[in-house]
Design an enzyme around this catalytic site. Structure first.
Site, PDB file in Angstrom:
ATOM      1  N   LYS A  19     -10.259  15.038 -56.054  1.00 37.70           N
ATOM      2  CA  LYS A  19      -9.513  16.277 -55.832  1.00 37.70           C
ATOM      3  C   LYS A  19     -10.204  17.361 -56.641  1.00 37.70           C
ATOM      4  O   LYS A  19     -10.435  17.200 -57.834  1.00 37.70           O
ATOM      5  CB  LYS A  19      -8.069  16.104 -56.288  1.00 37.70           C
ATOM      6  CG  LYS A  19      -7.258  17.398 -56.410  1.00 37.70           C
ATOM      7  CD  LYS A  19      -6.531  17.505 -57.771  1.00 37.70           C
ATOM      8  CE  LYS A  19      -7.483  17.508 -58.921  1.00 37.70           C
ATOM      9  NZ  LYS A  19      -6.853  17.760 -60.231  1.00 37.70           N
ATOM     10  N   ALA A  21     -10.919  12.752 -65.703  1.00 37.07           N
ATOM     11  CA  ALA A  21     -12.066  13.633 -65.539  1.00 37.07           C
ATOM     12  C   ALA A  21     -11.750  14.948 -64.841  1.00 37.07           C
ATOM     13  O   ALA A  21     -12.653  15.705 -64.513  1.00 37.07           O
ATOM     14  CB  ALA A  21     -13.162  12.901 -64.759  1.00 37.07           C
ATOM     15  N   ASP A  72      -0.501  15.637 -59.448  1.00 36.97           N
ATOM     16  CA  ASP A  72      -1.518  15.681 -58.400  1.00 36.97           C
ATOM     17  C   ASP A  72      -1.230  14.741 -57.235  1.00 36.97           C
ATOM     18  O   ASP A  72      -1.926  14.787 -56.219  1.00 36.97           O
ATOM     19  CB  ASP A  72      -2.895  15.318 -58.984  1.00 36.97           C
ATOM     20  CG  ASP A  72      -3.487  16.427 -59.835  1.00 36.97           C
ATOM     21  OD1 ASP A  72      -3.133  17.603 -59.611  1.00 36.97           O
ATOM     22  OD2 ASP A  72      -4.310  16.122 -60.719  1.00 36.97           O
ATOM     23  N   ILE A 107     -10.483  15.353 -61.816  1.00 33.87           N
ATOM     24  CA  ILE A 107     -10.619  15.298 -60.356  1.00 33.87           C
ATOM     25  C   ILE A 107      -9.570  14.386 -59.728  1.00 33.87           C
ATOM     26  O   ILE A 107      -9.710  13.961 -58.582  1.00 33.87           O
ATOM     27  CB  ILE A 107     -12.037  14.869 -59.926  1.00 33.87           C
ATOM     28  CG1 ILE A 107     -12.498  13.618 -60.678  1.00 33.87           C
ATOM     29  CG2 ILE A 107     -13.023  16.014 -60.126  1.00 33.87           C
ATOM     30  CD1 ILE A 107     -13.858  13.105 -60.231  1.00 33.87           C
ATOM     31  N   SER A 164      -4.552   9.764 -59.445  1.00 33.47           N
ATOM     32  CA  SER A 164      -3.548  10.270 -58.508  1.00 33.47           C
ATOM     33  C   SER A 164      -3.965  10.023 -57.065  1.00 33.47           C
ATOM     34  O   SER A 164      -3.137   9.685 -56.207  1.00 33.47           O
ATOM     35  CB  SER A 164      -3.331  11.769 -58.738  1.00 33.47           C
ATOM     36  OG  SER A 164      -2.805  12.014 -60.027  1.00 33.47           O
TER      37      SER A 164
END
Length: 298
Positions: free
Chosen positions: A15, A105, A142, A107, A111
Site C-alpha cells: 500500500k 515499513a 490500513d 507500506i 494490513s
C-alpha cells in the site's frame, strides 16, 4: 469442485500513501488521517494461500518471514479468528504466507496480508462479505483500504474509504533502506512538534490528463510524518535524495510512517533503472527495492 474442497490464493500488495495528512491526537490517542492510496502489482507483494483444515494454522516463508512471525500477533491469524467469531463458522484453514514485503515499513504489508486473508477466507468458507467489511477497521487503520483494493481516498482513522477509479495508473520504484522506523515514536514526535494543528480535509483530486499532471498535484500535498521519521531514521533522507536525483522521476516521497519511500516515474523503464542502480551499488546492497505499476490491487 466447491471452494470448500480446494485451496485459494491471492496477492497482498504494498500500500503506497501518495500523500498523508495527519491531524492532532484525539482523546483515544489515535489520529484522523487523510491519504490517497494506491497499490503495487504482484512484483511487490506478499502471497497468501488458504486451504481447508480442521483448525487455524499459519506458516510463513520468504525473506521477511522471521520479522513477520507466525504467532498470535500476526494479523493474518487475527483476521482469520475475527472472521470466525463474526460469522460463527466452525470451519478452519491452513494459511501459508510468502513474505516478500519488509515489515513495519510504511507500506501496510501486515494490513494487506490481513485483508487478503479476509477475502480468501470469505470465499473458502462461503461467508457474507459484509462480515469482513464490518470487522476490518478493528484490525488496523490500513485494513479497510487494503480490503477495498482500489485506488482510494482514506479518511478518519482509516475506516472511511472512497474509491477513486478515475486516477491514472502510474509507475513507481519503492525503496526501503533496511532500517526499521517505529510508528509509535514517529507519531509522538509529530504530536510533540504541534503537528496537525491546521489539519482539514481537502477536496478529492480532480481528473488528470496523465501521470505528469497527477504528480504535479501530488506535489502540492505532503506526508506529515516524513520529517519526524527522517529525524529518527536519517537513512530515509538518503533514500529520498537518491530517488530525486534519478532520471524520469516526477515525485519522491515517504510512504506511511516510513521507512519505505517511493518515486513516481514517467515510465516503468525509469523505475526499473533505479532498481538496477541500487543493485549495482555496494553501499546500497542492503536496500530493498521494487519497480511496479501502481493502481488497483492485483
Amino acid at each position: 469442485m466447491s471452494t470448500a474442497d480446494k485451496s485459494l490464493s491471492g496477492w497482498a500488495p504494498a500500500k503506497v500513501n501518495l500523500y498523508l495528512h495527519v491531524g492532532p491526537p484525539k482523546p483515544n490517542g489515535r489520529h484522523d488521517l487523510e491519504s490517497l492510496v494506491m497499490f503495487s502489482g504482484s512484483g511487490a507483494a506478499d502471497h497468501l494461500t488458504a486451504e481447508p483444515a480442521e483448525g487455524l494454522s499459519l506458516s510463513v516463508a520468504g525473506p521477511f518471514a522471521a520479522a513477520a512471525g507466525a504467532g498470535d500477533d500476526n494479523l493474518v491469524l487475527q483476521a482469520a479468528r475475527a472472521l470466525q467469531a463474526a460469522s460463527g463458522t466452525q470451519q478452519g484453514a491452513r494459511l501459508s504466507l510468502k513474505k516478500w514485503l519488509p515489515v513495519a515499513a510504511g507500506i501496510g504489508g501486515g494490513s494487506s496480508d490481513a485483508a487478503t486473508a479476509l477475502r480468501l477466507l470469505t470465499k473458502l468458507w462461503a461467508l457474507d462479505p459484509n462480515h469482513a467489511i464490518a470487522l476490518a477497521p478493528g484490525l488496523g487503520g490500513d485494513v479497510p483500504v487494503a480490503l477495498a483494493g482500489q485506488p482510494s481516498l482514506m479518511r478518519g482513522e482509516g475506516e472511511r474509504v472512497t474509491p477513486l477509479p478515475a486516477l491514472p495508473p502510474v509507475y513507481a520504484v519503492l525503496v526501503n533502506p533496511g532500517v526499521p522506523c517505529p510508528t509509535g515514536p514517529v507519531f509522538r514526535d509529530h504530536d510533540a512538534a504541534g503537528g496537525g494543528a491546521g489539519f482539514a480535509e481537502i477536496d478529492p483530486p480532480p481528473e488528470f490528463s496523465g501521470p505528469k499532471a497527477f504528480a504535479a498535484w501530488l506535489g502540492q500535498q505532503r506526508n506529515d510524518l516524513e520529517s519526524p521519521a527522517i529525524a529518527r531514521v536519517p537513512e530515509i533522507g538518503a533514500v529520498l535524495e537518491f530517488l530525486r536525483a534519478q532520471p524520469g522521476v516526477l515525485l519522491a516521497r515517504m510512504s506511511g510512517s516510513g521507512a519505505t519511500c517511493f518515486a513516481l516515474c514517467e515510465a516503468l523503464a525509469f523505475a526499473e533503472r533505479a532498481t538496477a542502480v541500487i543493485a549495482h551499488d555496494a553501499h546500497k546492497a542492503h536496500w530493498w527495492t521494487a519497480a511496479s505499476r501502481l493502481g488497483a490491487a492485483p
